[in-house]
Design a protein around this motif. Sequence first.
Motif, PDB file in Angstrom:
ATOM      1  N   VAL B  12       0.873  -1.171   0.000  1.00  0.00           N
ATOM      2  CA  VAL B  12       0.000   0.000   0.000  1.00  0.00           C
ATOM      3  C   VAL B  12       0.910   1.219   0.000  1.00  0.00           C
ATOM      4  O   VAL B  12       1.818   1.308   0.822  1.00  0.00           O
ATOM      5  N   THR B  13       0.643   2.131  -0.916  1.00  0.00           N
ATOM      6  CA  THR B  13       1.487   3.307  -1.016  1.00  0.00           C
ATOM      7  C   THR B  13       0.626   4.530  -1.299  1.00  0.00           C
ATOM      8  O   THR B  13      -0.585   4.404  -1.529  1.00  0.00           O
ATOM      9  N   GLU B  14       1.250   5.682  -1.288  1.00  0.00           N
ATOM     10  CA  GLU B  14       0.500   6.906  -1.528  1.00  0.00           C
ATOM     11  C   GLU B  14       0.808   7.467  -2.910  1.00  0.00           C
ATOM     12  O   GLU B  14       1.892   7.263  -3.458  1.00  0.00           O
ATOM     13  N   THR B  15      -0.144   8.180  -3.447  1.00  0.00           N
ATOM     14  CA  THR B  15       0.032   8.823  -4.752  1.00  0.00           C
ATOM     15  C   THR B  15       1.285   9.671  -4.764  1.00  0.00           C
ATOM     16  O   THR B  15       1.556  10.404  -3.810  1.00  0.00           O
ATOM     17  N   GLY B  16       2.058   9.537  -5.837  1.00  0.00           N
ATOM     18  CA  GLY B  16       3.247  10.346  -6.015  1.00  0.00           C
ATOM     19  C   GLY B  16       4.531   9.706  -5.533  1.00  0.00           C
ATOM     20  O   GLY B  16       5.616  10.215  -5.818  1.00  0.00           O
ATOM     21  N   THR B  17       4.430   8.603  -4.821  1.00  0.00           N
ATOM     22  CA  THR B  17       5.642   7.942  -4.321  1.00  0.00           C
ATOM     23  C   THR B  17       6.151   6.944  -5.346  1.00  0.00           C
ATOM     24  O   THR B  17       5.368   6.366  -6.107  1.00  0.00           O
ATOM     25  N   SER B  83      -3.376   6.508  -8.615  1.00  0.00           N
ATOM     26  CA  SER B  83      -4.450   5.591  -8.203  1.00  0.00           C
ATOM     27  C   SER B  83      -4.830   4.632  -9.332  1.00  0.00           C
ATOM     28  O   SER B  83      -5.281   3.505  -9.078  1.00  0.00           O
ATOM     29  N   SER B  84      -4.634   5.061 -10.572  1.00  0.00           N
ATOM     30  CA  SER B  84      -4.976   4.194 -11.705  1.00  0.00           C
ATOM     31  C   SER B  84      -4.014   3.002 -11.828  1.00  0.00           C
ATOM     32  O   SER B  84      -4.270   2.072 -12.600  1.00  0.00           O
ATOM     33  N   GLN B  85      -2.933   3.042 -11.083  1.00  0.00           N
ATOM     34  CA  GLN B  85      -1.989   1.934 -11.092  1.00  0.00           C
ATOM     35  C   GLN B  85      -2.261   0.928  -9.966  1.00  0.00           C
ATOM     36  O   GLN B  85      -1.520  -0.049  -9.814  1.00  0.00           O
ATOM     37  N   THR B  86      -3.326   1.146  -9.224  1.00  0.00           N
ATOM     38  CA  THR B  86      -3.786   0.126  -8.283  1.00  0.00           C
ATOM     39  C   THR B  86      -4.198  -1.091  -9.087  1.00  0.00           C
ATOM     40  O   THR B  86      -5.042  -0.999  -9.986  1.00  0.00           O
ATOM     41  N   GLY B 105       2.027 -13.130  -8.018  1.00  0.00           N
ATOM     42  CA  GLY B 105       1.389 -11.823  -8.079  1.00  0.00           C
ATOM     43  C   GLY B 105       1.736 -10.908  -6.922  1.00  0.00           C
ATOM     44  O   GLY B 105       2.097 -11.355  -5.832  1.00  0.00           O
ATOM     45  N   THR B 106       1.623  -9.591  -7.181  1.00  0.00           N
ATOM     46  CA  THR B 106       1.786  -8.544  -6.167  1.00  0.00           C
ATOM     47  C   THR B 106       0.551  -7.661  -6.218  1.00  0.00           C
ATOM     48  O   THR B 106       0.214  -7.133  -7.272  1.00  0.00           O
ATOM     49  N   ARG B 107      -0.105  -7.540  -5.067  1.00  0.00           N
ATOM     50  CA  ARG B 107      -1.290  -6.670  -5.002  1.00  0.00           C
ATOM     51  C   ARG B 107      -0.845  -5.287  -4.550  1.00  0.00           C
ATOM     52  O   ARG B 107      -0.366  -5.125  -3.437  1.00  0.00           O
ATOM     53  N   LEU B 108      -0.999  -4.299  -5.428  1.00  0.00           N
ATOM     54  CA  LEU B 108      -0.571  -2.926  -5.146  1.00  0.00           C
ATOM     55  C   LEU B 108      -1.779  -2.016  -5.023  1.00  0.00           C
ATOM     56  O   LEU B 108      -2.634  -1.996  -5.907  1.00  0.00           O
ATOM     57  N   THR B 109      -1.834  -1.291  -3.928  1.00  0.00           N
ATOM     58  CA  THR B 109      -2.882  -0.298  -3.718  1.00  0.00           C
ATOM     59  C   THR B 109      -2.240   1.074  -3.600  1.00  0.00           C
ATOM     60  O   THR B 109      -1.335   1.271  -2.780  1.00  0.00           O
ATOM     61  N   VAL B 110      -2.699   2.001  -4.439  1.00  0.00           N
ATOM     62  CA  VAL B 110      -2.191   3.376  -4.403  1.00  0.00           C
ATOM     63  C   VAL B 110      -3.308   4.276  -3.882  1.00  0.00           C
ATOM     64  O   VAL B 110      -4.353   4.410  -4.514  1.00  0.00           O
TER      65      VAL B 110
END
Lengths: 112, 111
Positions: B12-17, B83-86, B105-110
């Motif tokens: 889980v990461t934040e937008t822009g990182t 966020s579109s890269q979630t 797989g890697t589940r990524l949440t932005v």
Amino acid sequence: SQELEQSPQSLIVQEGKNLTINCTSSKTLYGLYWYKQKYGEGLIFLMMLQKGGEEKSHEKITAKLDEKKQQSSLHITASQPSHAGIYLCGADFWGSGNKLVFGAGTILRVKS
Amino acid sequence: DAGITQSPRHKVTETGTPVTLRCHQTENHRYMYWYRQDPGHGLRLIHYSYGVKDTDKGEVSDGYSVSRSKTEDFLLTLESATSSQTSVYFCAIAVYGDTQYFGPGTRLTVL
């Protein structure tokens, strides 16, 4: 991908029933790959078809490629709960096997 | 088991990182791939590699870069996550002209 259409999008069948999933291409295929995916996991390779009219079977799953090499079907006989998951077809349009275009997938649920 | 691992498995990461995902293989295969999986779209190819330092773009490469400095490792970088890269990201390996085998797989949440 619009180049590759899968149908149906989802399917619920009673355990023991047969079912068919279709994968239709807008272009001639050099190869067609079938994969299965359980929720939260990676894709598991099932079968690959290359020749027009080819048919392959693995346990209770049979895949066919039509003579024109534009449509493939995946048939499951006497479905079991272990067959549940997402089925994806992947198309090789270039003949190298190195780049695949995937359909959107078919979600299969099997009711006990 | 095709000898493919992906790390991290969840992030889980934040937008822009910036974010880097790693794919590691033990099979020494030449071809490696990065896909993303989103509902209704199936799998879409982001980038692929056909050898050390040899990479090419896939269908949805905008916003992503890759690097392969060793045969066994293929890195996917989101320079500035949006966020579109979630999505769920899958790595795959293949021998030339042969079947692709996928990682877990890697589940990524932005956010």
